[in-house]
Scaffold this motif. Sequence first.
Motif, PDB file in Angstrom:
ATOM      1  N   ALA A   1      58.694  41.844  22.929  1.00 24.22           N
ATOM      2  CA  ALA A   1      57.740  41.941  24.038  1.00 24.22           C
ATOM      3  C   ALA A   1      56.653  42.978  23.758  1.00 24.22           C
ATOM      4  O   ALA A   1      55.530  42.849  24.257  1.00 24.22           O
TER       5      ALA A   1
ATOM      6  N   GLY B   1      53.426  41.529  22.498  1.00 22.77           N
ATOM      7  CA  GLY B   1      52.623  40.692  23.384  1.00 22.77           C
ATOM      8  C   GLY B   1      53.483  39.620  24.026  1.00 22.77           C
ATOM      9  O   GLY B   1      54.712  39.675  24.011  1.00 22.77           O
ATOM     10  N   SER B   2      52.818  38.630  24.555  1.00 17.41           N
ATOM     11  CA  SER B   2      53.498  37.547  25.267  1.00 17.41           C
ATOM     12  C   SER B   2      54.012  36.522  24.251  1.00 17.41           C
ATOM     13  O   SER B   2      53.300  35.596  23.877  1.00 17.41           O
ATOM     14  N   ILE B   3      55.231  36.723  23.812  1.00 18.21           N
ATOM     15  CA  ILE B   3      55.853  35.852  22.811  1.00 18.21           C
ATOM     16  C   ILE B   3      57.084  35.213  23.443  1.00 18.21           C
ATOM     17  O   ILE B   3      57.966  35.907  23.958  1.00 18.21           O
ATOM     18  N   LYS B   4      57.124  33.904  23.397  1.00 16.58           N
ATOM     19  CA  LYS B   4      58.248  33.187  23.986  1.00 16.58           C
ATOM     20  C   LYS B   4      59.498  33.400  23.134  1.00 16.58           C
ATOM     21  O   LYS B   4      59.436  33.319  21.902  1.00 16.58           O
TER      22      LYS B   4
ATOM     23  N   THR C   1      57.920  29.872  19.225  1.00 16.75           N
ATOM     24  CA  THR C   1      59.001  30.569  19.899  1.00 16.75           C
ATOM     25  C   THR C   1      59.876  31.271  18.879  1.00 16.75           C
ATOM     26  O   THR C   1      60.113  30.731  17.796  1.00 16.75           O
TER      27      THR C   1
ATOM     28  N   ARG D   1      53.248  35.383  17.102  1.00 14.40           N
ATOM     29  CA  ARG D   1      52.052  35.919  17.759  1.00 14.40           C
ATOM     30  C   ARG D   1      50.796  35.336  17.122  1.00 14.40           C
ATOM     31  O   ARG D   1      49.831  35.011  17.814  1.00 14.40           O
TER      32      ARG D   1
END
Length: 164
Positions: free
Chosen positions: A85, A88-91, A43, A38
Amino acid sequence: MSENKDLIDDEYKRKFLVIVDDTPECAKAVTFAALRVRRTGGTVVLLSIIEPDQFQHWLGVEEVMRTEAYETCQNLQARHAANIAAFGSIKTEKLVREGKKTDVIEALLAEDPDIAILVLAAADSSEGPGPLVTQIAARGHNAFRVPVTVVPGSISDADLAALC
């Protein structure tokens, strides 16, 4: 020279490899990796390893046991992915492999040059840090081509957040 650096920065996103299992400390390794990604980008790779000796004693039901082991790994990974998730938006990437744990890790590191850090968590136990941490430590400082981060299993999430 700066052109090469810009090209690398644009294309390269490091991956944090976390070995996912059913140990309580695993969640700490996943949290650490998610918080680092983050903050720095990249990734989180969730790797579950099924050791082949789980199937050797059950010749008649080997395929059923293998299927159940894969489903268990996928469910565990889904739970950890849901926790990631929440940050936040974490691959994330999810992998399930079979073999001896250290051999599978070594093969994956050779296969994926974007993996830059292996994140493990030590058990909070008087019996030691856990079998995987012990095995990797026994291999010595040149065991893998990447740094190994060992997160204390007893660390609080707040302390983890402060570190990352």
